[in-house]
Every structure is written in C-alpha cells, then in structure tokens.
Design a protein around this motif. Structure first.
Motif, PDB file in Angstrom:
ATOM      1  N   ASP A 116      53.836  37.492   6.126  1.00  0.00           N
ATOM      2  CA  ASP A 116      53.504  37.326   4.865  1.00  0.00           C
ATOM      3  C   ASP A 116      53.468  36.235   4.298  1.00  0.00           C
ATOM      4  N   LYS A 170      50.478  34.149   5.390  1.00  0.00           N
ATOM      5  CA  LYS A 170      49.410  34.883   4.056  1.00  0.00           C
ATOM      6  C   LYS A 170      49.221  34.299   2.797  1.00  0.00           C
ATOM      7  N   ASP A 183      46.052  32.813   2.250  1.00  0.00           N
ATOM      8  CA  ASP A 183      45.147  33.347   1.191  1.00  0.00           C
ATOM      9  C   ASP A 183      44.851  32.201   0.619  1.00  0.00           C
ATOM     10  N   ASN A 186      44.280  46.239   6.488  1.00  0.00           N
ATOM     11  CA  ASN A 186      44.610  45.026   5.481  1.00  0.00           C
ATOM     12  C   ASN A 186      46.387  45.339   5.632  1.00  0.00           C
ATOM     13  N   GLN A 187      46.928  44.192   4.790  1.00  0.00           N
ATOM     14  CA  GLN A 187      48.021  43.547   5.708  1.00  0.00           C
ATOM     15  C   GLN A 187      49.066  44.703   5.468  1.00  0.00           C
ATOM     16  N   ASN A 215      51.100  44.304   8.892  1.00  0.00           N
ATOM     17  CA  ASN A 215      52.122  44.921   9.452  1.00  0.00           C
ATOM     18  C   ASN A 215      52.904  45.776  10.006  1.00  0.00           C
TER      19      ASN A 215
END
Length: 311
Positions: free
Chosen positions: A155, A158, A163, A196-197, A201
C-alpha cells in the motif's frame, strides 16, 4: 460458467479433444500468459482460465484459493464428466447422480495457479489424471502478522511511488521482474490494470498464507469428500504429480518445492536450468515438451533434456 453475480471467464480450444488440459495462470496475470502453449497443445481439448478476480473473471465475493479451487472443480465436472441417474442407487429414497468420466483431465499451473491445483489435489485426488505445478511459493509456517506487514508495504509503495509515476513505469518494472521483453508490454498492462488495490492485497495475502494441509488433514478431507477411495493412494503416492522450478527463481521457490515433496509422497521433482518464473514463455520449447511428455508417459526421460535436473 456464470450467473448474474459471478462469471468465470475462459477460452476453450478443440472441445472435441479426447483429453482435457486446463492451464491456470500466475498471480496477477491472466490466461494470455499461455500464448506459447496454444498451438503446441492444439490436439488436446485445452481450457485457459482467468482465475477469479483476474482478467475478465468477475466474482462478488472476495478472492480465496479455496473458493477458486471449488470453481475449478465445477468446471472440470462440467467439461470432463457425464452425469447419469442410477435407478438402482437410492439414498434417502431419492435418485442419486453418478459421475462418469469421459475425458482424462490434466492441470497445469504456475505460482498461484499451482497453489490452486495442489489444494484440489489434496481434496479431490480422484478428479484428475495428472497435475503439473511450477514456481509455487509456500511458507512452512506462514504468520498473519508478517503477511499484513507485506500488504501494508505494498500500500505504501502504491501511494508513495506508483501513484506518482506513469502507469508504464509499473509495467516496465513487472517486465523486468518476469524477464520479459517489450513485446509483452500490452499483456502485462491488460493484466494489472484489471486488478484493483483491494483485490491485489487479498490475492497477495491468500497466496502468502497458503499452506498444504498436513497428512492427517489430507486423510480427513479425503474420507469426507464425494469421490471414491480408489485413487487416493495412487495420487498421494504422486506418480501423477510433477513439480518444477527454475534455478533462477527466488530461493524460497526451491524450498517450497521441497515442502511439496514432503507433503506428497515421492512426486516427480525437477529443477530447470537457468529458468525463471515465466519459463513457459521464455523457454517455451523446454516447457512444452516437458509438460507433454509427462501427460503422455507419467514420467520424464532425461535423455536429450540437459535443462532438467532430477531432485
């Protein structure tokens, strides 16, 4: 296989083939990673699936290896079995559906695909004829807090890095990770942009926490499942299981192969000289002939295969 909420996407080739091969891709990728296998195995009935929450497969519930295994089981039953009502077999005064196998079933999986196959092999050993796994990562005693730390780090990466960079930066990083050339950029791009994130995960956590059940759990699962006992000892003695890993993969993958060998009784285990994770693409000639020979012979002849080393 779909309803209003769930859809398992797959490509099927030569459904008239007498033997079925299902190819199950690696973490975060999709069925297109098998592009180098499609022509070579065209004589077989081949199915290339998008694992749930990958590619074009959509499922409402969260990703899990166990749920993916059950979906794979349903696909195998749909494609390789006939169902017949037996009027002489009554249970609780109702007719029972019996399964009649009409095709041999072979499973080929890399990484996450291999984990799903090993789970199915543990629970439904009578369902398949051969299982081939490569590059599977297994921790002997995975710890949830360690996995949570890895997910939290992803996370942060990202937010702090990915990002802030063009999307192609991530694509280039994965190409380098997999050892692939620029010609595979579109494949990598299409794979990762559909995850997607949250799913990323969950998939990562499930894969890192995956553990092959101990022998006593194998026995318990086997006694409770709906298939006969005939093949349990045969498949658990692993004449039908081939385990592969590249010598240039992470050391953990080699340790994982040893764990698989310990959980199953004497599987066929080989290292592949200087190969990495996606050797099905990079060293596709080696990969294809190894898989085809094992499916046909249940054995590997090392003559003229200097790239394989029996472990």
């Amino acid at each position: 296989m779909n309803n209003q909420k769930n859809n398992l996407y797959f490509e099927e080739i030569n459904n008239s083939g007498e033997e079925l091969i299902i190819f199950i891709h690696s973490n975060l990728l999709n069925k297109d990673m098998w592009v180098k296998q499609k022509d070579y195995f065209s004589d077989y009935n081949c199915i290339y699936i998008d694992i749930p929450h990958h590619g074009d497969s959509y499922f409402e519930d969260e990703f899990s290896i166990e749920r993916s295994m059950e979906i794979l089981k349903e696909l195998i039953e749909e494609k390789a079995y006939n169902f017949k009502n037996d009027s002489n077999n009554l249970q609780n005064k109702f007719k029972v559906k019996n399964k009649f196998k009409i095709k041999k079933v072979h499973l080929v999986g890399i990484s996450l695909g291999g984990q799903i196959i090993l789970y199915l092999l543990a629970k439904y050993p009578d369902l398949i004829d051969t299982a081939i796994v490569s590059g599977v990562n297994i921790y002997e005693n995975p710890r949830k807090d360690n996995v949570n730390d890895i997910v939290a780090m992803m996370d942060r990466l990202k937010t702090d890095i990915f990002d802030k960079k063009p999307f192609k930066f991530r694509v280039k990083g994965l190409l380098a990770e997999y050892g692939l050339g620029k010609e595979h950029s579109e494949f990598i791009k299409c794979s990762i942009e559909k995850i997607n994130q949250h799913d990323l995960n969950t998939i990562t956590s499930q894969s890192l926490m995956f553990k092959i059940p101990e022998k006593e759990i194998f026995d318990k699962i086997h006694l409770e499942n709906e298939y006969s006992n005939n093949k349990f000892n045969e498949l658990n003695s692993s004449e039908n299981l081939l385990v592969l890993y590249g010598t240039k993969e992470y050391p953990m993958v080699q340790k994982s192969a040893d764990l698989i060998k310990k959980r199953f009784n004497k599987p066929h285990l080989f290292s592949v000289y200087r190969s990495i994770h996606l050797w099905n693409i990079i060293d596709n000639e080696w990969f294809n002939e190894t898989i085809k020979e094992f499916i046909s012979e249940k054995n590997i002849d090392l003559n003229n295969k200097p790239y394989l080393n029996k472990k």
